[in-house]
Design an enzyme around this catalytic site. Sequence first.
Site, PDB file in Angstrom:
ATOM      1  N   VAL A  95      30.515  19.201  29.606  1.00  0.00           N
ATOM      2  CA  VAL A  95      29.503  19.677  30.158  1.00  0.00           C
ATOM      3  C   VAL A  95      29.030  18.683  31.095  1.00  0.00           C
ATOM      4  O   VAL A  95      28.211  19.004  32.226  1.00  0.00           O
ATOM      5  CB  VAL A  95      28.289  20.322  29.408  1.00  0.00           C
ATOM      6  CG1 VAL A  95      26.618  20.316  29.272  1.00  0.00           C
ATOM      7  CG2 VAL A  95      28.478  21.665  28.471  1.00  0.00           C
ATOM      8  N   ALA A 112      30.539  19.015  33.980  1.00  0.00           N
ATOM      9  CA  ALA A 112      30.362  20.051  35.149  1.00  0.00           C
ATOM     10  C   ALA A 112      29.031  19.882  35.416  1.00  0.00           C
ATOM     11  O   ALA A 112      28.341  19.998  37.098  1.00  0.00           O
ATOM     12  CB  ALA A 112      30.624  21.624  34.324  1.00  0.00           C
ATOM     13  N   GLU A 113      27.950  18.737  34.770  1.00  0.00           N
ATOM     14  CA  GLU A 113      26.848  19.175  35.067  1.00  0.00           C
ATOM     15  C   GLU A 113      27.494  18.112  36.991  1.00  0.00           C
ATOM     16  O   GLU A 113      25.641  17.851  37.912  1.00  0.00           O
ATOM     17  CB  GLU A 113      25.542  17.980  34.604  1.00  0.00           C
ATOM     18  CG  GLU A 113      24.592  18.531  34.689  1.00  0.00           C
ATOM     19  CD  GLU A 113      23.134  18.445  33.796  1.00  0.00           C
ATOM     20  OE1 GLU A 113      21.883  17.910  33.881  1.00  0.00           O
ATOM     21  OE2 GLU A 113      23.711  18.797  32.708  1.00  0.00           O
ATOM     22  N   THR A 114      27.914  16.942  36.125  1.00  0.00           N
ATOM     23  CA  THR A 114      28.069  15.901  37.312  1.00  0.00           C
ATOM     24  C   THR A 114      28.389  16.005  38.621  1.00  0.00           C
ATOM     25  O   THR A 114      27.558  16.248  40.018  1.00  0.00           O
ATOM     26  CB  THR A 114      28.685  14.779  36.799  1.00  0.00           C
ATOM     27  OG1 THR A 114      28.457  14.388  35.474  1.00  0.00           O
ATOM     28  CG2 THR A 114      29.274  13.426  37.915  1.00  0.00           C
ATOM     29  N   SER A 116      25.646  18.545  40.521  1.00  0.00           N
ATOM     30  CA  SER A 116      24.618  17.556  40.129  1.00  0.00           C
ATOM     31  C   SER A 116      24.827  16.934  41.798  1.00  0.00           C
ATOM     32  O   SER A 116      24.212  16.839  43.518  1.00  0.00           O
ATOM     33  CB  SER A 116      24.269  16.692  39.618  1.00  0.00           C
ATOM     34  OG  SER A 116      23.726  17.403  38.153  1.00  0.00           O
TER      35      SER A 116
END
Length: 130
Positions: A47, A50-52, A55
Amino acid sequence: MQAMNPDSLLHRMGIEIVEGTPDRVVGRMPVAGNTQPYGLLHGGASVVLAETLGSIGAALHAGPERIAVGLDINATHHRAARSGFVTGTATALSLGGTLASYDVVITDDQDRRVCTCRITCLVRSAAPGS
């Protein structure tokens, strides 16, 4: 973005950005050092990757006068990774004036899907003085 904060989670997790445009961001992360007690890649590490990636894509879409902040992320874990690297590919689903959404597929060294995520970021004006 990596130089903005050398003590960021991106650095601690060993994430390397391979490709980056508003439409597509690719990065990889080692499994070693990002595992849970059983020696498998930690779901939270997937996660974080993925968020990195999502973003970064949203920030590239926002441009220098605006910022992107995460609103929502979800993940489905398909299989375990035990060694090597995982590679995430964030592909834009929607790039609007206030929202940017990405589909992120994370695969192992054998190109098997480990995790699928979706992230949505809010795109807004940067705070004065930031």
